[in-house]
Design an enzyme around this catalytic site. Structure first.
Site, PDB file in Angstrom:
ATOM      1  N   SER A  14       7.173   2.007 -43.457  1.00 14.57           N
ATOM      2  CA  SER A  14       7.294   1.192 -42.243  1.00 14.57           C
ATOM      3  C   SER A  14       7.791   1.981 -41.034  1.00 14.57           C
ATOM      4  O   SER A  14       7.654   1.519 -39.901  1.00 14.57           O
ATOM      5  CB  SER A  14       8.227   0.009 -42.485  1.00 14.57           C
ATOM      6  OG  SER A  14       9.555   0.447 -42.710  1.00 14.57           O
ATOM      7  N   LYS A  47      15.031   0.264 -39.481  1.00 14.00           N
ATOM      8  CA  LYS A  47      14.075  -0.014 -38.402  1.00 14.00           C
ATOM      9  C   LYS A  47      14.634   0.568 -37.100  1.00 14.00           C
ATOM     10  O   LYS A  47      15.751   1.066 -37.049  1.00 14.00           O
ATOM     11  CB  LYS A  47      13.862  -1.525 -38.224  1.00 14.00           C
ATOM     12  CG  LYS A  47      13.473  -2.302 -39.479  1.00 14.00           C
ATOM     13  CD  LYS A  47      12.073  -1.988 -39.965  1.00 14.00           C
ATOM     14  CE  LYS A  47      11.735  -2.807 -41.210  1.00 14.00           C
ATOM     15  NZ  LYS A  47      10.439  -2.384 -41.803  1.00 14.00           N
TER      16      LYS A  47
END
Length: 307
Positions: free
Chosen positions: A94, A169
């Site tokens: 990701s 993230k």
């Protein structure tokens, strides 16, 4: 007759035997020995005492010290992991190409202890706000022995957590910001378009999930993966409490370097696009008002000093 006997004793020769001088010499030596101070003992005794005093103490065996050294090392490792720096593993793609699957990153856990909050552009590790990891792969060995070793070493911070209960993230917006991404992008924060060179090649800023505009609640952050087409980030959790945002209290710390493997070593700085003027959600009146608020106590203190 008596005089002759006396005369013979007083002035005649001594009887045969050892000379008088020899006897006096012997007597004199014994007297000197009796008068000799006690400190003048044979030198051998003094030498033996000095050897015992100067003899070094016996050193402790290395094998006896080894458990102590290991214990101290483990305690220091646990303290460092708890308060300073911890290693984390990247379980998914990701954050490609900034981070690759299997990379080990070091996370700064110290600054949050002093009240520091995540800032735009930082790559952060955070605990699952609830339901996010149902969609993300986890990384845990099928071998019970390997899992046990990893659990022990992850506890003291020498290895990443085997449960992978954390996510990583990039912070795009913080509390008070308005964030949006329409069509194919770009992502806008408080109306300012972001230039995002870190996005995975071939992806659009919005990926397949346009959103907003929406306001990030205070005390929360909006996060997105750099691989927009392969990241189930804030965009995909807007139906959950917080509208897809992450509580600041869930943020473990900022990832600041890729430490392993050596070939992927790199720092993780904040991209320059987050330094744009006007990106902050603060009102144009904020600086003057802040200055005025600070000036009041300063004027009061100066007047008091003059009095």
């Amino acid at each position: 007759m008596g005089d002759l006997v006396i005369g013979a004793r007083s002035g005649g020769p001594e009887p045969d035997g050892e000379p008088v001088g020899n006897h006096e010499g012997m007597h004199g030596d014994e007297g000197d020995a009796a008068r000799r101070p006690a400190s003048a003992e044979p030198a051998a005794d003094a030498d033996e005492g000095s050897e015992e005093e100067s003899r070094p103490a016996k050193q402790r065996s290395f094998w006896k010290e080894l458990p102590i050294l290991i214990g101290i090392a483990l305690i220091l490792a646990l303290v460092i992991k708890t308060f300073f720096v911890q290693a984390f593993s990247i379980p998914s793609g990701s954050m490609e190409n900034t981070l690759q699957v299997g990379d080990r990153v070091l996370v700064d856990k110290l600054t949050p202890w002093f009240g520091s909050e995540p800032e735009r552009g930082e790559v952060v590790v955070f605990k699952d706000p609830g339901g996010w990891l149902n969609d993300e792969p986890t990384q845990r060995s099928d071998n019970a022995f390997v899992r046990g070793i990893q659990d022990v070493f992850s506890f003291i911070g020498l290895m990443p957590s085997s449960d992978e209960k954390d996510l990583i993230k990039r912070v795009i917006a913080v509390g008070g910001d308005t964030v949006e991404c329409q069509g194919t992008g770009p992502v806008k924060v408080n109306g300012i378009a972001l230039d995002e060179p870190y996005i995975f090649p071939g992806n659009t800023p919005c990926g397949e999930k346009p959103f907003g505009p929406l306001k990030v609640p205070d005390g929360r952050v909006w996060v997105m993966g750099d691989h927009r087409g392969n990241s189930l980030d804030s965009r995909y959790h807007q139906d959950q409490p917080g509208g897809g945002t992450v509580p600041v209290g869930n943020v473990v710390g900022r990832a600041f370097v890729v430490a392993w493997p050596i070939g992927d070593w790199a720092t993780l700085p904040v991209p320059a696009t987050f330094d744009q003027k006007g990106l902050s959600a603060g009102s144009p009146l904020t600086p003057p008002l802040t200055g005025a608020a600070l000036a009041v106590p300063a004027v009061w203190w100066i007047r008091r000093r003059r009095r």
